[in-house]
Write an enzyme that holds these catalytic residues in place. Structure first.
Site, PDB file in Angstrom:
ATOM      1  N   ASP A  23      33.982  32.721  77.482  1.00  0.00           N
ATOM      2  CA  ASP A  23      34.073  33.672  76.372  1.00  0.00           C
ATOM      3  C   ASP A  23      32.820  33.610  75.494  1.00  0.00           C
ATOM      4  OD1 ASP A  23      35.263  35.646  74.865  1.00  0.00           O
ATOM      5  OD2 ASP A  23      36.530  34.283  73.722  1.00  0.00           O
ATOM      6  N   ARG A  27      29.389  38.181  71.518  1.00  0.00           N
ATOM      7  CA  ARG A  27      28.840  37.601  70.282  1.00  0.00           C
ATOM      8  C   ARG A  27      27.434  37.056  70.495  1.00  0.00           C
ATOM      9  NH1 ARG A  27      33.973  34.130  69.454  1.00  0.00           N
ATOM     10  NH2 ARG A  27      34.368  35.088  71.492  1.00  0.00           N
ATOM     11  N   ARG A  36      25.901  44.442  74.465  1.00  0.00           N
ATOM     12  CA  ARG A  36      26.876  43.510  75.050  1.00  0.00           C
ATOM     13  C   ARG A  36      26.614  43.260  76.533  1.00  0.00           C
ATOM     14  NH1 ARG A  36      31.658  42.439  72.386  1.00  0.00           N
ATOM     15  NH2 ARG A  36      32.688  42.172  74.386  1.00  0.00           N
ATOM     16  N   HIS A  40      26.661  39.863  79.000  1.00  0.00           N
ATOM     17  CA  HIS A  40      27.385  39.642  80.257  1.00  0.00           C
ATOM     18  C   HIS A  40      26.412  39.248  81.371  1.00  0.00           C
ATOM     19  CE1 HIS A  40      31.024  40.965  78.433  1.00  0.00           C
ATOM     20  NE2 HIS A  40      30.690  42.234  78.336  1.00  0.00           N
ATOM     21  N   ARG A  74      39.119  47.745  77.352  1.00  0.00           N
ATOM     22  CA  ARG A  74      37.824  47.815  76.648  1.00  0.00           C
ATOM     23  C   ARG A  74      37.199  49.195  76.903  1.00  0.00           C
ATOM     24  NH1 ARG A  74      34.740  42.014  76.642  1.00  0.00           N
ATOM     25  NH2 ARG A  74      36.517  40.805  75.913  1.00  0.00           N
ATOM     26  N   LEU A 134      33.406  23.226  97.769  1.00  0.00           N
ATOM     27  CA  LEU A 134      34.038  23.593  96.503  1.00  0.00           C
ATOM     28  C   LEU A 134      34.742  24.927  96.671  1.00  0.00           C
ATOM     29  CD1 LEU A 134      32.449  23.381  92.987  1.00  0.00           C
ATOM     30  CD2 LEU A 134      33.349  25.544  93.715  1.00  0.00           C
ATOM     31  N   SER A 196      44.716  33.068  75.822  1.00  0.00           N
ATOM     32  CA  SER A 196      44.472  34.473  76.170  1.00  0.00           C
ATOM     33  C   SER A 196      45.054  34.876  77.530  1.00  0.00           C
ATOM     34  CB  SER A 196      42.975  34.788  76.123  1.00  0.00           C
ATOM     35  OG  SER A 196      42.471  34.583  74.835  1.00  0.00           O
TER      36      SER A 196
HETATM   37  C1  IPE Z   1      39.479  36.033  77.818  1.00  0.00           C
HETATM   38  O1  IPE Z   1      38.546  36.427  76.889  1.00  0.00           O
HETATM   39  C2  IPE Z   1      39.225  36.747  79.113  1.00  0.00           C
HETATM   40  C3  IPE Z   1      38.028  36.340  79.837  1.00  0.00           C
HETATM   41  C4  IPE Z   1      37.243  35.361  79.514  1.00  0.00           C
HETATM   42  C5  IPE Z   1      37.753  37.112  81.006  1.00  0.00           C
HETATM   43  P1  IPE Z   1      38.828  37.635  75.884  1.00  0.00           P
HETATM   44  O2  IPE Z   1      37.609  37.782  75.055  1.00  0.00           O
HETATM   45  O3  IPE Z   1      39.276  38.833  76.610  1.00  0.00           O
HETATM   46  O4  IPE Z   1      40.062  37.068  75.041  1.00  0.00           O
HETATM   47  P2  IPE Z   1      40.473  37.286  73.527  1.00  0.00           P
HETATM   48  O5  IPE Z   1      40.469  38.760  73.276  1.00  0.00           O
HETATM   49  O6  IPE Z   1      39.461  36.572  72.693  1.00  0.00           O
HETATM   50  O7  IPE Z   1      41.815  36.647  73.398  1.00  0.00           O
HETATM   51  C1  IPE Z   2      33.671  37.126  77.828  1.00  0.00           C
HETATM   52  O1  IPE Z   2      32.890  37.532  76.777  1.00  0.00           O
HETATM   53  C2  IPE Z   2      33.545  38.036  79.025  1.00  0.00           C
HETATM   54  C3  IPE Z   2      34.718  38.874  79.280  1.00  0.00           C
HETATM   55  C4  IPE Z   2      35.839  38.863  78.628  1.00  0.00           C
HETATM   56  C5  IPE Z   2      34.600  39.819  80.370  1.00  0.00           C
HETATM   57  P1  IPE Z   2      33.390  38.638  75.733  1.00  0.00           P
HETATM   58  O2  IPE Z   2      32.936  39.963  76.212  1.00  0.00           O
HETATM   59  O3  IPE Z   2      34.831  38.499  75.480  1.00  0.00           O
HETATM   60  O4  IPE Z   2      32.556  38.218  74.437  1.00  0.00           O
HETATM   61  P2  IPE Z   2      33.043  38.208  72.944  1.00  0.00           P
HETATM   62  O5  IPE Z   2      34.335  37.458  72.873  1.00  0.00           O
HETATM   63  O6  IPE Z   2      33.209  39.651  72.556  1.00  0.00           O
HETATM   64  O7  IPE Z   2      31.959  37.511  72.197  1.00  0.00           O
HETATM   65 MG    MG Z   3      35.929  37.475  74.105  1.00  0.00          MG
END
Ligand code: IPE
Ligand code: IPE
Ligand code: MG
Length: 250
Positions: A23, A27, A36, A40, A74, A134, A196
């Site tokens: 996660d 950010r 964003r 990724h 999203r 693995l 989550s």
């Molecule tokens: C959890 O992260 C899902 C993945 C890492 C793929 P999210 O960013 O979707 O979760 P929340 O919204 O913070 O709970």
């Molecule tokens: C995790 O990063 C990747 C996925 C959930 C696909 P986020 O996209 O959730 O990043 P934040 O939480 O918005 O920072």
């Molecule tokens: Mg997130």
């Protein structure tokens, strides 16, 4: 390159299965003032680094939460970009997975993935099916509640499991993770203290490690730090400390 922390690792007490909630990509990008998607993309580098590090350390299973069932909600453009990135990643990495003995596996409602992504995913799974260093499991279009519901549906529709035969072991045979052992260590990056909807059943006794580090910044040394932290835990599985210590001695 080996860092200073690595020499403190107890090679006889490594987690066999590490699950990661990757996660903080968004950010990370926001802090840098970039889009964003760049977050990724950078996160993919962390995937490569962490999987290779885990393999070198001798970890048997790594399960990555890459895309949740809820992530479909999203913005369309982000979902599309993530699917494209996943496809590119699989195309680019498949020979490296094979060379490194990494067996690819996937869990989730995979039929919801775009057909081209599903195709590359299946091709890579097939290509690496005999690898045994693995097992890398990608959780895609995955939700823990959805997994439990899918298991119940399978049980009901197959008619193969009578109510007096339903127990933890028989039920778990209907989960997506039937071929995996339960995670020993769960890492969540970006400092959020929540699961989550990840592996709700399987995480029952998993040790949880949360780090503020955002996923695109997560590297080998962060993995080592998480494992060192894990090695200082006492896993009691509901028993007392005394019982746990006696078990270890035996
Ligand atoms: C959890 O992260 C899902 C993945 C890492 C793929 P999210 O960013 O979707 O979760 P929340 O919204 O913070 O709970
Ligand atoms: C995790 O990063 C990747 C996925 C959930 C696909 P986020 O996209 O959730 O990043 P934040 O939480 O918005 O920072
Ligand atoms: Mg997130």
């Amino acid at each position: 390159m080996k860092g200073k922390h690595e020499s403190y690792l107890d090679k006889s007490n490594l987690p066999d299965h590490i699950a990661i909630i990757m996660d903080g990509n968004g950010r990370w990008a926001k802090r840098k003032g970039i889009d964003r998607l760049s977050g990724h993309r950078e996160g993919m580098k962390s995937v490569r680094t962490v999987v290779n590090a885990a393999r070198e350390l001798g970890i048997g299973f790594v399960t990555l939460f890459a895309f949740s069932e809820q992530n479909w909600h999203r913005p369309k453009s982000e979902v599309h970009a993530l699917m494209e990135l996943l496809k590119q990643f699989l195309i680019k990495e498949n020979s490296r997975l094979l060379e490194n003995g990494i067996k690819l596996n996937a869990i989730g409602r995979l039929r919801e993935l775009p057909p081209d992504v599903n195709q590359v995913l299946n091709d890579t799974i097939e290509l690496t099916k005999n690898c045994n260093m693995l097992t890398l499991t990608l959780a895609l279009s995955y939700g823990g509640r959805e997994e439990i519901i899918d298991a119940v549906k399978k049980i009901v529709s197959s008619g193969n499991l009578a109510s007096h035969d339903v127990n933890e072991l028989s039920f778990s045979q209907y989960l997506y993770t039937v071929d995996l052992k339960e995670p020993d260590l769960l890492i969540r990056t970006s400092g959020e203290f929540r699961i989550s909807n990840f592996l709700l059943w399987q995480l029952a006794y998993t040790e949880i490690y949360v780090t503020k580090t955002l996923w695109p910044d997560f590297r080998r040394r962060h993995l080592i730090k998480a494992i060192l932290n894990f090695q200082n835990r006492e896993r009691r599985f509901g028993l007392t400390s005394d019982q746990t210590r006696k078990r270890k001695v035996r």
